[in-house]
Design an enzyme around this catalytic site. Structure first.
Site, mmCIF file in Angstrom:
data_model
loop_
_atom_site.group_PDB
_atom_site.id
_atom_site.type_symbol
_atom_site.label_atom_id
_atom_site.label_comp_id
_atom_site.label_asym_id
_atom_site.label_seq_id
_atom_site.Cartn_x
_atom_site.Cartn_y
_atom_site.Cartn_z
ATOM 1 C CB CYS A 66 14.971 -60.559 35.749
ATOM 2 S SG CYS A 66 15.520 -59.494 34.427
ATOM 3 C CE1 TYR A 119 3.358 -54.670 53.324
ATOM 4 C CE2 TYR A 119 2.555 -53.110 51.698
ATOM 5 C CZ TYR A 119 3.373 -53.405 52.759
ATOM 6 O OH TYR A 119 4.196 -52.442 53.258
#
Ligand SMILES: *Cc1c(COP(=O)(O)O)cnc(C)c1O
Length: 425
Positions: A353, A326
Protein backbone atom coordinates in the site's frame (compact mmCIF):
# COMPACT_ATOMS: atom_id res chain seq x y z
CA UNK A 1 14.12 -3.60 -27.73
CA UNK A 2 16.18 -6.57 -26.75
CA UNK A 3 15.56 -9.81 -24.94
CA UNK A 4 16.88 -10.18 -21.39
CA UNK A 5 20.70 -10.29 -21.65
CA UNK A 6 21.84 -13.81 -20.88
CA UNK A 7 24.79 -12.58 -18.81
CA UNK A 8 22.31 -11.38 -16.18
CA UNK A 9 21.03 -14.93 -15.70
CA UNK A 10 22.85 -17.33 -13.41
CA UNK A 11 25.55 -19.61 -14.82
CA UNK A 12 23.41 -22.73 -15.06
CA UNK A 13 20.42 -21.15 -16.74
CA UNK A 14 19.27 -22.83 -19.94
CA UNK A 15 16.55 -22.08 -22.42
CA UNK A 16 14.59 -24.95 -23.94
CA UNK A 17 13.35 -25.30 -27.52
CA UNK A 18 10.08 -23.81 -26.33
CA UNK A 19 11.90 -20.68 -25.14
CA UNK A 20 11.28 -21.42 -21.46
CA UNK A 21 13.87 -21.07 -18.71
CA UNK A 22 15.39 -23.73 -16.53
CA UNK A 23 17.77 -23.03 -13.65
CA UNK A 24 20.06 -25.77 -12.44
CA UNK A 25 18.18 -28.17 -14.68
CA UNK A 26 14.79 -27.31 -13.12
CA UNK A 27 12.06 -25.69 -15.21
CA UNK A 28 11.13 -22.42 -13.57
CA UNK A 29 7.45 -23.09 -14.28
CA UNK A 30 7.74 -26.40 -12.37
CA UNK A 31 9.40 -24.67 -9.42
CA UNK A 32 6.68 -22.03 -9.35
CA UNK A 33 4.00 -24.72 -9.49
CA UNK A 34 5.58 -26.65 -6.66
CA UNK A 35 6.61 -23.84 -4.30
CA UNK A 36 4.33 -21.00 -5.34
CA UNK A 37 5.30 -17.40 -6.01
CA UNK A 38 6.96 -15.12 -5.10
CA UNK A 39 9.91 -17.48 -4.92
CA UNK A 40 13.67 -16.99 -4.66
CA UNK A 41 15.41 -19.47 -6.96
CA UNK A 42 19.15 -19.87 -6.32
CA UNK A 43 21.40 -21.62 -8.80
CA UNK A 44 23.39 -23.63 -6.26
CA UNK A 45 26.32 -24.45 -8.51
CA UNK A 46 26.64 -20.78 -9.40
CA UNK A 47 26.96 -20.02 -5.68
CA UNK A 48 29.60 -22.70 -5.27
CA UNK A 49 31.49 -21.50 -8.33
CA UNK A 50 31.70 -17.92 -7.00
CA UNK A 51 32.94 -19.21 -3.63
CA UNK A 52 35.59 -21.29 -5.40
CA UNK A 53 36.63 -18.37 -7.58
CA UNK A 54 37.11 -16.21 -4.48
CA UNK A 55 39.04 -18.88 -2.60
CA UNK A 56 41.22 -19.49 -5.65
CA UNK A 57 41.93 -15.76 -5.99
CA UNK A 58 42.79 -15.03 -2.36
CA UNK A 59 43.61 -18.39 -0.79
CA UNK A 60 41.97 -20.80 1.62
CA UNK A 61 40.91 -19.11 4.86
CA UNK A 62 41.33 -15.67 3.30
CA UNK A 63 37.79 -15.12 2.10
CA UNK A 64 35.13 -14.24 4.62
CA UNK A 65 31.59 -14.40 3.25
CA UNK A 66 29.55 -11.39 4.38
CA UNK A 67 26.43 -13.19 5.53
CA UNK A 68 24.25 -10.10 5.63
CA UNK A 69 23.96 -10.34 1.84
CA UNK A 70 22.02 -13.60 2.16
CA UNK A 71 21.90 -15.90 5.15
CA UNK A 72 20.14 -19.09 5.96
CA UNK A 73 21.64 -22.29 7.31
CA UNK A 74 22.07 -23.84 3.86
CA UNK A 75 23.99 -20.79 2.66
CA UNK A 76 26.19 -20.65 5.74
CA UNK A 77 27.06 -24.33 5.30
CA UNK A 78 27.67 -23.96 1.58
CA UNK A 79 30.08 -21.06 2.04
CA UNK A 80 31.91 -22.85 4.86
CA UNK A 81 32.10 -26.12 2.91
CA UNK A 82 33.62 -24.20 0.00
CA UNK A 83 36.47 -22.99 2.19
CA UNK A 84 35.18 -19.61 3.27
CA UNK A 85 34.91 -18.07 6.71
CA UNK A 86 31.82 -16.10 7.73
CA UNK A 87 31.36 -12.42 8.58
CA UNK A 88 28.47 -11.93 11.00
CA UNK A 89 27.35 -8.44 11.92
CA UNK A 90 24.99 -9.16 14.82
CA UNK A 91 24.20 -11.68 17.51
CA UNK A 92 21.41 -12.95 15.26
CA UNK A 93 23.68 -13.60 12.30
CA UNK A 94 26.12 -15.37 14.62
CA UNK A 95 23.26 -17.48 15.96
CA UNK A 96 22.21 -18.60 12.47
CA UNK A 97 25.80 -19.37 11.46
CA UNK A 98 26.31 -21.49 14.58
CA UNK A 99 22.93 -23.19 14.07
CA UNK A 100 24.18 -24.18 10.62
CA UNK A 101 27.05 -26.02 12.27
CA UNK A 102 29.71 -23.51 11.28
CA UNK A 103 32.26 -23.33 14.11
CA UNK A 104 32.54 -20.00 15.92
CA UNK A 105 36.22 -20.18 15.12
CA UNK A 106 35.29 -19.55 11.47
CA UNK A 107 33.24 -16.44 12.26
CA UNK A 108 34.25 -12.80 12.40
CA UNK A 109 32.02 -10.55 14.48
CA UNK A 110 31.31 -7.14 12.96
CA UNK A 111 29.09 -4.18 13.74
CA UNK A 112 29.43 -0.49 14.51
CA UNK A 113 27.38 -0.75 17.70
CA UNK A 114 27.80 -4.21 19.14
CA UNK A 115 26.09 -4.56 22.49
CA UNK A 116 27.77 -5.90 25.57
CA UNK A 117 25.69 -9.07 25.14
CA UNK A 118 26.76 -9.51 21.53
CA UNK A 119 30.41 -9.13 22.51
CA UNK A 120 29.98 -11.53 25.43
CA UNK A 121 28.24 -14.06 23.18
CA UNK A 122 31.04 -13.78 20.60
CA UNK A 123 33.79 -14.22 23.17
CA UNK A 124 32.07 -17.10 24.95
CA UNK A 125 31.51 -18.91 21.69
CA UNK A 126 35.11 -18.25 20.68
CA UNK A 127 34.70 -16.30 17.45
CA UNK A 128 37.77 -16.09 15.31
CA UNK A 129 37.99 -12.31 15.24
CA UNK A 130 36.08 -9.33 16.55
CA UNK A 131 36.39 -6.28 14.33
CA UNK A 132 36.35 -3.39 16.79
CA UNK A 133 34.64 -0.31 15.49
CA UNK A 134 34.89 2.36 18.22
CA UNK A 135 36.49 3.52 21.47
CA UNK A 136 33.20 2.74 23.23
CA UNK A 137 33.51 -0.85 22.04
CA UNK A 138 37.05 -0.99 23.45
CA UNK A 139 35.54 0.21 26.76
CA UNK A 140 32.97 -2.60 26.61
CA UNK A 141 35.71 -5.15 25.92
CA UNK A 142 37.61 -3.79 28.91
CA UNK A 143 34.58 -4.28 31.13
CA UNK A 144 34.12 -7.87 29.93
CA UNK A 145 37.78 -8.49 30.70
CA UNK A 146 37.26 -7.11 34.22
CA UNK A 147 34.35 -9.55 34.60
CA UNK A 148 36.87 -12.30 33.95
CA UNK A 149 35.41 -13.30 30.62
CA UNK A 150 37.80 -15.20 28.39
CA UNK A 151 39.56 -16.21 26.30
CA UNK A 152 41.10 -12.88 25.31
CA UNK A 153 39.50 -12.04 21.96
CA UNK A 154 41.62 -11.60 18.87
CA UNK A 155 40.61 -8.27 17.40
CA UNK A 156 41.06 -6.21 14.29
CA UNK A 157 40.44 -2.48 14.25
CA UNK A 158 38.13 -1.13 11.59
CA UNK A 159 39.84 1.82 9.95
CA UNK A 160 38.01 4.43 7.91
CA UNK A 161 40.59 5.21 5.27
CA UNK A 162 39.04 8.41 3.88
CA UNK A 163 38.57 6.88 0.45
CA UNK A 164 35.38 7.84 -1.30
CA UNK A 165 33.94 4.84 -3.12
CA UNK A 166 31.85 5.64 -6.17
CA UNK A 167 28.58 4.14 -5.04
CA UNK A 168 25.31 5.15 -3.40
CA UNK A 169 25.74 7.43 -0.39
CA UNK A 170 23.98 4.98 1.95
CA UNK A 171 26.37 2.15 1.10
CA UNK A 172 29.59 4.17 0.93
CA UNK A 173 31.45 3.54 4.16
CA UNK A 174 35.08 4.51 3.61
CA UNK A 175 34.81 8.30 3.62
CA UNK A 176 35.76 10.44 6.65
CA UNK A 177 32.15 11.34 7.43
CA UNK A 178 30.99 7.84 8.38
CA UNK A 179 29.50 6.13 11.41
CA UNK A 180 31.95 3.26 10.89
CA UNK A 181 35.40 2.74 12.26
CA UNK A 182 38.36 4.77 13.44
CA UNK A 183 39.22 7.64 11.13
CA UNK A 184 42.68 7.56 9.68
CA UNK A 185 42.78 11.25 8.84
CA UNK A 186 42.26 12.68 12.34
CA UNK A 187 44.60 10.32 14.16
CA UNK A 188 41.91 8.16 15.80
CA UNK A 189 43.15 5.08 13.95
CA UNK A 190 46.62 5.40 15.41
CA UNK A 191 45.23 6.14 18.88
CA UNK A 192 43.11 3.00 18.68
CA UNK A 193 46.10 0.89 17.62
CA UNK A 194 48.09 2.32 20.49
CA UNK A 195 45.35 1.60 23.02
CA UNK A 196 44.52 -1.89 21.73
CA UNK A 197 48.14 -2.98 21.51
CA UNK A 198 48.72 -2.14 25.19
CA UNK A 199 45.37 -3.41 26.44
CA UNK A 200 45.23 -6.74 28.28
CA UNK A 201 41.56 -7.10 27.29
CA UNK A 202 42.20 -7.69 23.59
CA UNK A 203 44.79 -9.35 21.40
CA UNK A 204 45.32 -6.99 18.46
CA UNK A 205 46.01 -9.06 15.34
CA UNK A 206 45.30 -6.66 12.50
CA UNK A 207 43.45 -3.84 10.82
CA UNK A 208 40.41 -3.82 8.61
CA UNK A 209 38.65 -1.55 6.16
CA UNK A 210 35.53 -1.76 4.01
CA UNK A 211 35.00 1.17 1.67
CA UNK A 212 31.44 0.49 0.60
CA UNK A 213 29.19 -1.77 -1.36
CA UNK A 214 28.44 -2.30 -5.05
CA UNK A 215 31.68 -0.59 -6.08
CA UNK A 216 32.48 -0.97 -9.78
CA UNK A 217 35.76 0.88 -10.02
CA UNK A 218 38.83 -1.23 -9.51
CA UNK A 219 40.67 2.05 -8.85
CA UNK A 220 38.64 2.68 -5.67
CA UNK A 221 39.80 -0.68 -4.31
CA UNK A 222 43.38 -0.03 -5.35
CA UNK A 223 43.29 3.35 -3.61
CA UNK A 224 41.90 1.87 -0.38
CA UNK A 225 44.48 -0.93 -0.48
CA UNK A 226 47.26 1.64 -0.88
CA UNK A 227 46.05 3.78 1.99
CA UNK A 228 45.61 0.75 4.22
CA UNK A 229 48.97 -0.71 3.21
CA UNK A 230 50.68 2.57 4.10
CA UNK A 231 49.08 2.41 7.51
CA UNK A 232 49.48 -1.33 8.10
CA UNK A 233 53.04 -2.01 6.93
CA UNK A 234 54.80 -0.19 9.80
CA UNK A 235 52.46 -1.86 12.33
CA UNK A 236 53.54 -5.27 11.05
CA UNK A 237 50.46 -7.08 12.37
CA UNK A 238 49.57 -10.57 11.13
CA UNK A 239 46.24 -9.68 9.45
CA UNK A 240 45.03 -7.11 6.94
CA UNK A 241 41.37 -7.32 5.88
CA UNK A 242 40.27 -5.21 2.93
CA UNK A 243 36.52 -5.72 3.21
CA UNK A 244 34.03 -6.52 0.49
CA UNK A 245 32.12 -4.26 -1.80
CA UNK A 246 32.75 -5.66 -5.26
CA UNK A 247 29.82 -4.60 -7.45
CA UNK A 248 27.77 -6.75 -9.78
CA UNK A 249 25.89 -5.98 -12.99
CA UNK A 250 22.18 -5.65 -12.29
CA UNK A 251 20.96 -4.19 -15.56
CA UNK A 252 21.82 -4.28 -19.23
CA UNK A 253 25.03 -2.42 -20.00
CA UNK A 254 26.54 -2.61 -16.50
CA UNK A 255 29.87 -4.30 -16.15
CA UNK A 256 31.72 -5.15 -12.96
CA UNK A 257 35.21 -6.54 -12.40
CA UNK A 258 35.27 -10.29 -11.84
CA UNK A 259 36.25 -11.67 -8.43
CA UNK A 260 39.50 -12.77 -10.01
CA UNK A 261 40.26 -9.27 -11.34
CA UNK A 262 39.36 -7.79 -7.97
CA UNK A 263 41.83 -10.21 -6.37
CA UNK A 264 44.61 -9.13 -8.72
CA UNK A 265 44.03 -5.43 -8.06
CA UNK A 266 44.09 -5.85 -4.29
CA UNK A 267 46.90 -8.36 -4.05
CA UNK A 268 49.09 -6.50 -6.55
CA UNK A 269 48.63 -3.26 -4.64
CA UNK A 270 49.54 -4.98 -1.38
CA UNK A 271 52.57 -6.71 -2.86
CA UNK A 272 53.81 -3.48 -4.41
CA UNK A 273 53.64 -1.74 -1.05
CA UNK A 274 55.44 -4.50 0.82
CA UNK A 275 52.51 -5.85 2.85
CA UNK A 276 53.65 -8.96 4.73
CA UNK A 277 50.38 -9.51 6.61
CA UNK A 278 47.92 -12.16 5.57
CA UNK A 279 45.46 -10.33 3.28
CA UNK A 280 41.78 -11.32 3.43
CA UNK A 281 38.55 -10.00 1.93
CA UNK A 282 34.84 -10.12 2.78
CA UNK A 283 32.68 -10.34 -0.34
CA UNK A 284 28.93 -10.64 0.02
CA UNK A 285 27.10 -9.40 -3.05
CA UNK A 286 29.67 -10.71 -5.54
CA UNK A 287 29.13 -14.24 -4.22
CA UNK A 288 25.34 -14.38 -4.12
CA UNK A 289 23.67 -11.60 -6.13
CA UNK A 290 23.73 -13.09 -9.61
CA UNK A 291 23.03 -16.60 -8.34
CA UNK A 292 19.33 -15.94 -7.78
CA UNK A 293 16.26 -14.50 -9.33
CA UNK A 294 12.85 -13.79 -7.90
CA UNK A 295 9.86 -15.35 -9.63
CA UNK A 296 6.53 -13.55 -9.25
CA UNK A 297 3.08 -13.88 -10.78
CA UNK A 298 1.54 -10.98 -12.66
CA UNK A 299 -1.80 -10.14 -11.07
CA UNK A 300 -2.95 -6.78 -12.42
CA UNK A 301 -2.10 -4.79 -15.51
CA UNK A 302 -3.34 -1.21 -15.54
CA UNK A 303 -3.00 0.76 -18.72
CA UNK A 304 -3.47 4.53 -18.44
CA UNK A 305 -3.59 5.79 -22.01
CA UNK A 306 -1.10 8.56 -22.62
CA UNK A 307 0.44 8.08 -19.17
CA UNK A 308 1.90 4.62 -18.63
CA UNK A 309 1.21 0.97 -17.99
CA UNK A 310 1.54 -0.54 -14.53
CA UNK A 311 2.31 -4.23 -14.18
CA UNK A 312 1.71 -5.43 -10.62
CA UNK A 313 3.20 -8.64 -9.21
CA UNK A 314 2.44 -10.54 -6.01
CA UNK A 315 5.45 -9.29 -4.02
CA UNK A 316 7.37 -6.02 -4.02
CA UNK A 317 9.22 -3.91 -1.49
CA UNK A 318 8.87 -6.61 1.19
CA UNK A 319 11.01 -9.07 -0.80
CA UNK A 320 13.15 -6.50 -2.58
CA UNK A 321 13.50 -3.13 -0.83
CA UNK A 322 16.58 -2.09 -2.81
CA UNK A 323 14.76 -0.02 -5.44
CA UNK A 324 13.05 1.95 -2.67
CA UNK A 325 16.20 2.29 -0.54
CA UNK A 326 18.77 3.05 -3.20
CA UNK A 327 16.83 3.65 -6.39
CA UNK A 328 18.37 0.43 -7.70
CA UNK A 329 17.45 -0.82 -11.13
CA UNK A 330 16.36 -4.32 -12.05
CA UNK A 331 15.61 -6.05 -15.31
CA UNK A 332 12.58 -8.25 -15.77
CA UNK A 333 11.50 -10.94 -18.20
CA UNK A 334 9.02 -13.75 -18.65
CA UNK A 335 10.52 -17.18 -17.90
CA UNK A 336 8.20 -18.70 -20.53
CA UNK A 337 9.77 -16.54 -23.28
CA UNK A 338 13.38 -15.79 -22.42
CA UNK A 339 14.33 -14.81 -25.98
CA UNK A 340 11.30 -12.59 -26.56
CA UNK A 341 11.89 -8.98 -27.52
CA UNK A 342 10.77 -6.73 -24.69
CA UNK A 343 8.86 -4.03 -26.52
CA UNK A 344 6.60 -2.86 -23.72
CA UNK A 345 7.90 -0.34 -21.20
CA UNK A 346 5.91 -0.53 -18.00
CA UNK A 347 6.29 0.37 -14.35
CA UNK A 348 6.78 -2.87 -12.46
CA UNK A 349 5.17 -2.55 -9.04
CA UNK A 350 4.34 -4.74 -6.07
CA UNK A 351 1.24 -5.26 -3.98
CA UNK A 352 2.04 -3.03 -1.01
CA UNK A 353 0.00 0.00 0.00
CA UNK A 354 2.59 2.53 -1.15
CA UNK A 355 3.06 4.31 -4.44
CA UNK A 356 6.77 3.90 -3.81
CA UNK A 357 6.44 0.12 -3.95
CA UNK A 358 8.28 -0.09 -7.25
CA UNK A 359 10.53 -2.91 -8.48
CA UNK A 360 11.46 -1.21 -11.74
CA UNK A 361 10.52 2.30 -12.88
CA UNK A 362 10.77 1.46 -16.56
CA UNK A 363 10.68 -2.30 -16.93
CA UNK A 364 11.03 -3.76 -20.39
CA UNK A 365 8.67 -6.68 -20.95
CA UNK A 366 7.33 -8.64 -23.89
CA UNK A 367 4.24 -6.84 -25.18
CA UNK A 368 2.06 -9.93 -24.69
CA UNK A 369 2.61 -10.02 -20.91
CA UNK A 370 -0.66 -11.12 -19.38
CA UNK A 371 -2.29 -11.63 -16.02
CA UNK A 372 -1.22 -15.01 -14.69
CA UNK A 373 2.22 -14.93 -16.31
CA UNK A 374 5.27 -15.76 -14.28
CA UNK A 375 7.61 -12.76 -14.26
CA UNK A 376 11.21 -12.90 -13.05
CA UNK A 377 13.70 -10.30 -11.89
CA UNK A 378 17.28 -11.58 -12.13
CA UNK A 379 20.23 -10.73 -9.83
CA UNK A 380 18.17 -10.69 -6.64
CA UNK A 381 20.40 -13.05 -4.64
CA UNK A 382 21.92 -10.33 -2.44
CA UNK A 383 20.14 -8.01 -0.02
CA UNK A 384 16.70 -9.17 -1.14
CA UNK A 385 15.75 -12.06 1.09
CA UNK A 386 18.02 -10.71 3.84
CA UNK A 387 16.44 -7.24 3.81
CA UNK A 388 12.94 -8.60 3.43
CA UNK A 389 10.13 -7.59 5.75
CA UNK A 390 6.57 -8.49 6.64
CA UNK A 391 5.20 -5.11 5.63
CA UNK A 392 1.44 -5.33 5.07
CA UNK A 393 1.77 -8.70 6.80
CA UNK A 394 2.88 -10.22 3.55
CA UNK A 395 4.46 -13.59 4.26
CA UNK A 396 8.09 -13.85 3.22
CA UNK A 397 8.83 -16.01 0.16
CA UNK A 398 10.55 -19.37 0.27
CA UNK A 399 14.07 -20.00 -0.98
CA UNK A 400 14.89 -22.90 -3.27
CA UNK A 401 18.36 -24.15 -4.27
CA UNK A 402 18.36 -25.75 -7.72
CA UNK A 403 21.21 -27.91 -8.99
CA UNK A 404 21.67 -30.76 -11.45
CA UNK A 405 17.97 -31.20 -12.08
CA UNK A 406 16.94 -31.21 -8.43
CA UNK A 407 15.51 -28.46 -6.28
CA UNK A 408 15.56 -28.35 -2.52
CA UNK A 409 13.61 -26.04 -0.30
CA UNK A 410 15.99 -24.33 2.14
CA UNK A 411 13.63 -21.69 3.56
CA UNK A 412 9.93 -22.41 3.49
CA UNK A 413 7.29 -19.78 2.82
CA UNK A 414 6.06 -18.01 5.92
CA UNK A 415 2.53 -18.83 6.98
CA UNK A 416 -0.15 -16.67 8.54
CA UNK A 417 0.57 -18.51 11.82
CA UNK A 418 4.19 -17.31 11.60
CA UNK A 419 2.84 -13.76 11.58
CA UNK A 420 1.50 -14.34 15.08
CA UNK A 421 4.47 -16.22 16.56
CA UNK A 422 5.82 -13.17 18.40
CA UNK A 423 2.43 -11.56 18.99
CA UNK A 424 1.64 -12.41 22.60
CA UNK A 425 -1.41 -10.13 22.53
C1 LIG B 1 28.49 -5.31 3.93
C2 LIG B 1 29.88 -5.63 4.27
C3 LIG B 1 30.63 -6.48 3.47
C4 LIG B 1 30.11 -7.06 2.19
O1 LIG B 1 29.75 -6.10 1.27
P1 LIG B 1 29.35 -6.55 -0.21
O2 LIG B 1 29.14 -5.25 -0.89
O3 LIG B 1 28.10 -7.34 -0.12
O4 LIG B 1 30.48 -7.31 -0.78
C5 LIG B 1 31.90 -6.80 3.88
N1 LIG B 1 32.43 -6.29 5.01
C6 LIG B 1 31.73 -5.46 5.81
C7 LIG B 1 32.36 -4.97 7.04
C8 LIG B 1 30.45 -5.10 5.47
O5 LIG B 1 29.78 -4.26 6.26
Amino acid sequence: MSAIPRYLLSDNSTVGDDGALSVGGCAVSDLAAEYGTPLFVYDENHLRERCREAVAAFGHGRVVYATKAFLCRAMARLAYDEGMLLDVASGGELHVALAAGVPAGACTLHGNNKSLDELRHGIEEGVRHIVVDSFDELDRLDSLYREGLGPTPKVLLRITPGVHAHTHEFIATGQDDSKFGFNLGNGDALKAVDRASRSPSVDLVGVHCHIGSNVFEASSFAKAAEVMADFAVPLDLPELVLGGGLGVAYVEGEEAPTINQWGSVLLDACAALGVRSKVSVEPGRAIVAAAAMTVYTVGTIKEIPGVRTYVAVNGGMSDNPRPVLYGSGYESFLPRAVNAERNLTARLVGKHCESGDVLSLAAKLPADVAVGDLLATPVTGAYGHSMGSNYNKITRPPVVFAADGDARLVVRRETFEDLLVTDVG
